[in-house]
Design an enzyme around this catalytic site. Structure first.
Site, short mmCIF file in Angstrom:
data_model
loop_
_atom_site.label_atom_id
_atom_site.label_comp_id
_atom_site.label_asym_id
_atom_site.label_seq_id
_atom_site.Cartn_x
_atom_site.Cartn_y
_atom_site.Cartn_z
CD GLU A 834 0.58 -0.46 3.17
OE1 GLU A 834 1.16 -0.10 4.21
OE2 GLU A 834 0.78 -1.58 2.64
CG ASP A 835 4.69 0.79 1.53
OD1 ASP A 835 4.27 -0.01 0.67
OD2 ASP A 835 5.60 0.51 2.31
#
EC number: 2.4.1.223
Length: 921
Positions: A834-835
Site C-alpha cells: 500500500e505504501d
C-alpha cells in the site's frame, strides 16, 4: 574402757583374744564418722552457703553481686540468648517506626480529606462557571447567526423564462439550431443551492425501451443507480434524461413514432426544455436517426452530428460506449514506453460513397445547405500518404482498401476495417494513429471517427486528426491539443515533417494525457454518464456536490491511564519544539466552493490545470474536495489566519512560519492485534506539539480487550473499526480527520518528537508531496527485464514509506476513490504494497519525487514483535507489485532524487540577537 581400747590400739591390738574386737570397733567408728560427715555436708553446708550468698547479694555494690537475680542485659551474655535479644530489639524499633509512620499517614489523610473537600467545592464552582460560559457562548453564537443572516443576501429562484403552466402556444425559436441555454433552458428549475437533481426516465415504461440495445440499457441503468445526482422525485428535478439509443435496427421505431413517444413523456412540457436525449453508440455504424426528429428545446448527446444539427454550448458530443458492462483490463493495455514504436503512423480504412443513410432516405441534406461544399482533399491525402510509405524514410502502414468487408459507415466517411482486436494490435505498434475526417465537411463528427479516437487513446497511439472542422468529444471543455494533433487537411504534405519533429518528451506527455482522458471520460459507462452530467452542471454554474468521506465507526474504549515519559522522547534538551495544545483541537479551515467562483474555475478545472487536476481532476466530474483550493496553492477561497507584517522573523522554535501560522496534523495509526505495542506507541505521542488527534485504524475483526486502558496523551484518540482487514484502510479519508496534514505511522514506528516536528515543518513547505523518513528506491533488473524493489541504504531514493510520513488528505480521496481499483485489489491480495501504491499515485500526479527528512533509514522500535515486512516473501511480493503498478499506469511514474532535507542548527541554541532564522539543506 576408752583407755583400755586406746591401749589395745597402741599395742597393735594384740592381746588375749582382743584382735577381733578391735576390728569390729574400728569398723563401727568409720561408719559413724562417715554418717556424721554426710549429715554435716547435706544439712549445714547448704545453710551456710545460703547465708553466705544472701549476705553477699545484700551488699550495696551491685557490681559485686554474683549469684543473685540478674537484669535482661546480663542474662544475654549467653550466646543464643543474645541473638534472641537482638531480634527483640529490632522488632521493637520497627514497631516504633511503624507507629510513627501511622501517625504521619493519619495526619496526611486528614490533610488530603480537607483538600478533597476543597477540590469538590472548586469543581462545583467550575461547573457553574462552565455553564455560564456555555450560556455566553450560545448567546454569542446566536447573535453571530443573527448578524450573518442580516448581512447575507437572500437567495431566490432566477426569473422564469417559461410560464408556470404548460402552454402549447408558447412559441419556439425560429429554428432548433438557434437553441442555446439562454433561450431554451429553464434556470428556475436549477437554483444554485439545488444540488443539481437529475431525473432519469425508466425506458422500460415506454415503447421505445424495447428497441434499445440490452447491453447499453443495462450499463446505463447500473450507472444511474450509483450516481449522486440522480433523484426519484421528478418534481424537484433540474434536468430530465431519456435514453433513446443505441437501438437495434430490426425493431427500431420509425422517426415519427419515436417523436410522438418523446413528446408524450410526462415532464416534456410541450417543448422538452430541460430535457437531455442521450443516444449512446457501441458500434461505429450507429446511425444519426435523431436528425429526423423534432426534439424542441431538448439537448442532445450523441456521437454523430451534422453542422445544421449541432448547437455549440447546448448539445454534447459524447464518446462511444465500447466497454458497456466491463472494466478495462490494464494487463492488455500496452505500456507508454518506449516512446517510439515500430510504425511512425498507421491508417486502415475504406471510403464508400454509395451508402444510403437514414438522412438521405427521409430528408435531402443537400437541400438544406446553402453554398457549395468545399473541395474534397481525400485524393490528395491518399497520394501523399502512399508517397511517404514508398519513401521508406520511416516505417508507416497505410491501407485504403479493407481486406475484408468494411464496416457500415456514413457517406464520405472512412469505414473501419477488420475486427476491433485486429485494429488494436496494429495501433499498439503505431506511434501515431491517423484519423481522416469525412469528406463532407458538414458532418462535424461521426461515430466512426469517435471510435477511431477511442481505440487510439486506449492503446496509447497519439491521434492525428486530419480536418480542423471536427468536433471531438467534449471539445468545448477539454484541451485536445494536449493529447492529439489536429491538422487541417491542406497541410497533409507537411504531416510527415511535423510528426518527425516532435521530441520524445512531448510524445510521452501527449500519450500520458491521452491515457488520462481515456480512463477519465471514455473507458466506462460511469465515466461517460458522469461526464455528460458534469458538462451540463458546469454550463449552468451549479457547484459540484461535496465528496463523500468515510464515516468512522468508533470503538468504545476506556482512557485515563497516565502516559509515561519515554526517555528517548524526552531527549530534546531545552529545545522548544512548539506549543502543546491546551485548547480544543484546531481543524484546518475547510474550503467550501463559493458559488460566485464556479464560473471562473471552469476553464482551469476542465483543461488540465497544474497539480492534481492535471491527471485526476475531481471537478467537475467528481465531487469537490473540502480543501482543494488551498492544496492547489491558488489561494482561492482561503486567507491566512493570524496575518500581519511579514519579514520581521521569529526564532525557528517560536512559530511554524509559512503562510498558515496556525496548523495542526492528525496521526493515523494502523494496527492489528498488538495492544502492548500500540499502547507504547501512543504513549510516545504524549506532549507532541501541533497534534490535533490520533486516529487508530483497528484493522482486526477482534475488538480490543475490554480491560485495556488507553493512555491519556492530551488529545483525543479515536479508535476506528473497519469492515475488513485491509491495508487500504490506512488511506481512507475518515471524516474524523479534520486537518489537511496527515502523519501516517505504523504502530511499531519509533520516532522522536523533534524528528516528527521537523518533518511537519518540511511538509508545510511542500504540501503536494510525501515527506517522510525511511527511503526506498526502485531498480531495473536487466537479466529479467523487470523492476525491483530495493531497501538497501543508498544516497538515491524514489519512495518514502508511509509507515512514517506526512501527506495531504487530498491524496486519501484520490487513493480510495480515483486510483484504479486493480491496484487496491492487489494490495488486498498480497496484504502488502500500500505504501508503494501511494508513492506511485503522488508521483504520477505531481511528477515529483518524495522528500526524505533526516538520515534515518529505519524506524522500528527496539524489542517490538516482528512485522509483516520480516516475512521472506515480503520483498518478492513488492517486486510483483511494482511491475503490476507499472502496467496499470502504463509507465514508471516514480522519480529518483538525491535530495534530502536535514536540519541545520535545529537543536542548537543561539543568542536571539545573533540569528532569527534556520535553514534546510
Amino acid at each position: 574402757e576408752l583407755m583400755t581400747g586406746y591401749t589395745m590400739l597402741r599395742n597393735g591390738g594384740v592381746g588375749n583374744g582382743g584382735q577381733p574386737w578391735v576390728l569390729r570397733w574400728s569398723s563401727r567408728i568409720r561408719l559413724t564418722w562417715l554418717s556424721f560427715t554426710l549429715f554435716i555436708i547435706l544439712v549445714f553446708f547448704p545453710l551456710i552457703a545460703h547465708y553466705y550468698l544472701t549476705t553477699i547479694d545484700d551488699a550495696d555494690d551491685a557490681g559485686k553481686r554474683i549469684f543473685g537475680p540478674r537484669t535482661g542485659n546480663e542474662l544475654c551474655e549467653v550466646k543464643h540468648v543474645q541473638d534472641l535479644c537482638r531480634i527483640r530489639e529490632s522488632v521493637s524499633e520497627e514497631l516504633l517506626q511503624l507507629e510513627a509512620k501511622r501517625q504521619e499517614l493519619n495526619s496526611e489523610i486528614a490533610k488530603l480529606n480537607l483538600k478533597i473537600e476543597a477540590c469538590k467545592k472548586s469543581i462545583e464552582n467550575a461547573k457553574q462557571d462552565l455553564l455560564q460560559l456555555k450560556n455566553v457562548i450560545s448567546q454569542t453564537e446566536h447573535s453571530y447567526k443573527e448578524l450573518m443572516a442580516q448581512n447575507q443576501p437572500k437567495l431566490s429562484l432566477p426569473i422564469r423564462l417559461l410560464p408556470d403552466k404548460d402552454d402549447a402556444t408558447f412559441p419556439l425559436p425560429k429554428s432548433n439550431r438557434h437553441c442555446r441555454l439562454h433561450n431554451c433552458f429553464d434556470y428556475s428549475r436549477c437554483p444554485l443551492t439545488s444540488g443539481f437533481p437529475v431525473y432519469v426516465y425508466n425506458s422500460d415504461d415506454y415503447p421505445f425501451g424495447s428497441s434499445l440495445d440490452p447491453l447499453i440499457k443495462q450499463a446505463f441503468e447500473a450507472t444511474v443507480r450509483t450516481n449522486v445526482y440522480v433523484t426519484e422525485n421528478a418534481n424537484i428535478a433540474c434536468v430530465y434524461i431519456v435514453l433513446v439509443g443505441e437501438m437495434q435496427e430490426p425493431v427500431m421505431p420509425k422517426p415519427t413514432e419515436l417523436e410522438q413517444q418523446l413528446h408524450s413523456l410526462p415532464y416534456w412540457r410541450t417543448d422538452g426544455h430541460n430535457h437531455l436525449i442521450i443516444n449512446l453508440s457501441r458500434k461505429s455504424e450507429t446511425q444519426n436517426f435523431i436528425y429526423n426528429i423534432s426534439t424542441g428545446r431538448a439537448m442532445i448527446a450523441q456521437s454523430t452530428f451534422y453542422d445544421v444539427q449541432y448547437r455549440p454550448g447546448f448539445d454534447i458530443v459524447i464518446s462511444p460506449l465500447v466497454h458497456a458492462m466491463s472494466e478495462p483490463n490494464f494487463l492488455e493495455i500496452p505500456p507508454q514506453v518506449p516512446v517510439k514504436r515500430k510504425y511512425l503512423f498507421s491508417f486502415q480504412g475504406e471510403k464508400i460513397e454509395s451508402l444510403r443513410s437514414s438522412l438521405q432516405e427521409v430528408r435531402s441534406f443537400e437541400e438544406e445547405i446553402e453554398g457549395n461544399a468545399p473541395a474534397d482533399y481525400d485524393d490528395r491525402i491518399i497520394t501523399t500518404l502512399k508517397a511517404v510509405q514508398d519513401s521508406k524514410l520511416d516505417f508507416v502502414l497505410v491501407e485504403f482498401t479493407c481486406k475484408n468487408q468494411p464496416k457500415v459507415s456514413l457517406p464520405t466517411e472512412w469505414a473501419l476495417c477488420g475486427e476491433r482486436d485486429d485494429r488494436l494490435e496494429l495501433l499498439k505498434l503505431s506511434t501515431f494513429a491517423l484519423i481522416i475526417t469525412p469528406g463532407d465537411t458538414h458532418l462535424v463528427i461521426s461515430a466512426g471517427c469517435a471510435m477511431r479516437l477511442f481505440e487510439a487513446l486506449e492503446v496509447g497511439a497519439i491521434p492525428v486528426v486530419l480536418g480542423e472542422q471536427v468536433q471531438l468529444p467534449y471539445n468545448d471543455v477539454i484541451r485536445w491539443n494536449e493529447a492529439a494533433l489536429i491538422i487541417p487537411k491542406p497541410r497533409i504534405t507537411e504531416v510527415h515533417f511535423l510528426l518527425r519533429s516532435i521530441s520524445d518528451n512531448d510524445l510521452l506527455a501527449m500519450r500520458r494525457q491521452g491515457r488520462f482522458l481515456w480512463e477519465t471520460y471514455f473507458s466506462t459507462s460511469d465515466n461517460v454518464f458522469s461526464t455528460v452530467l458534469a458538462i451540463i452542471r458546469t454550463r449552468i454554474q451549479i457547484p459540484a456536490a461535496p465528496i463523500r468521506e468515510e464515516t468512522a465507526v468508533e470503538i468504545p474504549h476506556r482512557s485515563g491511564k497516565a502516559a509515561g515519559t519515554d526517555p528517548n522522547m524526552a531527549d530534546n534538551g531545552d529545545l522548544d519544539l512548539g506549543p502543546v495544545e491546551t485548547e480544543p483541537p484546531y481543524a484546518s479551515p475547510k474550503y467550501l466552493r463559493n458559488f460566485t467562483l464556479t464560473a471562473m474555475d471552469i476553464y482551469r478545472n476542465w483543461n488540465s490545470a497544474p497539480g492534481p487536476f492535471h491527471l485526476f481532476p475531481y471537478t467537475p466530474f467528481d465531487p469537490v474536495l473540502p480543501s482543494e483550493a488551498k492544496f492547489l496553492g491558488s489561494g482561492t477561497g482561503f486567507r491566512p489566519i493570524g496575518g500581519g507584517a511579514g519579514g520581521s522573523g521569529k526564532e525557528f522554535q517560536a512559530a511554524l512560519g509559512g503562510n498558515v501560522p496556525r496548523e495542526q496534523f492528525t496521526v493515523v495509526m494502523l494496527t492489528y492485534e498488538r495492544e502492548e505495542v500500540l499502547m507504547n506507541s501512543l504513549e510516545r505521542l504524549n506532549g507532541l506539539p501541533y497534534l490535533n488527534k490520533v486516529v487508530v485504524v483497528w484493522n482486526s475483526p477482534k475488538l480490543p480487550s475490554e480491560d485495556l486502558l488507553w493512555p491519556d496523551i492530551g488529545v483525543p484518540i479515536m479508535v476506528v473499526r473497519t469492515e475488513k482487514n485491509s491495508l487500504n484502510n490506512r488511506f481512507l479519508p475518515w471524516d474524523e480527520i479534520e486537518t489537511e496534514a496527515i502523519l501516517s505511522i505504523d504502530d511499531d514506528a519509533h520516532l522522536r518528537h523533534d524528528e516528527i516536528m521537523f518533518g511537519f515543518r518540511v511538509w508545510r513547505e511542500a504540501r503536494d508531496r510525501i515527506v517522510g523518513f525511511p527511503g526506498r528506491y526502485h531498480a531495473w533488473d536487466i537479466p529479467h527485464q523487470s523492476w525491483l524493489y530495493n531497501s538497501n541504504y543508498s544516497c538515491e531514493l524514489s519512495m518514502v514509506l508511509t509507515g512514517a510520513a506526512f501527506f495531504h488528505k487530498y491524496y486519501a480521496y484520490l487513493y480510495s476513490y480515483v486510483m484504479p481499483q486493480a491496484i487496491r485489489d492487489m494490495v488486498d491480495e498480497y496484504i502488502n504494497c500500500e505504501d508503494i501504491a501511494m508513492n506511485f499515485l503522488v508521483s504520477h500526479l505531481t511528477r515529483k519525487p518524495p522528500i526524505k527528512v533526516t538520515s534515518r533509514w529505519t524506524f522500528r522500535c527496539p524489542g517490538c514483535p516482528q512485522a509483516l515486512s520480516h516475512d521472506d516473501s515480503h520483498f518478492h511480493e513488492r517486486h510483483k507489485c511494482i511491475n503490476f503498478f507499472v502496467k496499470v499506469y502504463g509507465y514508471m511514474p516514480l522519480l529518483y532524487t538525491q535530495f534530502r532535507v536535514d536540519s541545520v542548527l535545529f537543536k542548537t541554541r543561539l543568542p536571539h540577537d545573533k540569528t532569527k532564522c534556520f535553514k534546510f539543506i
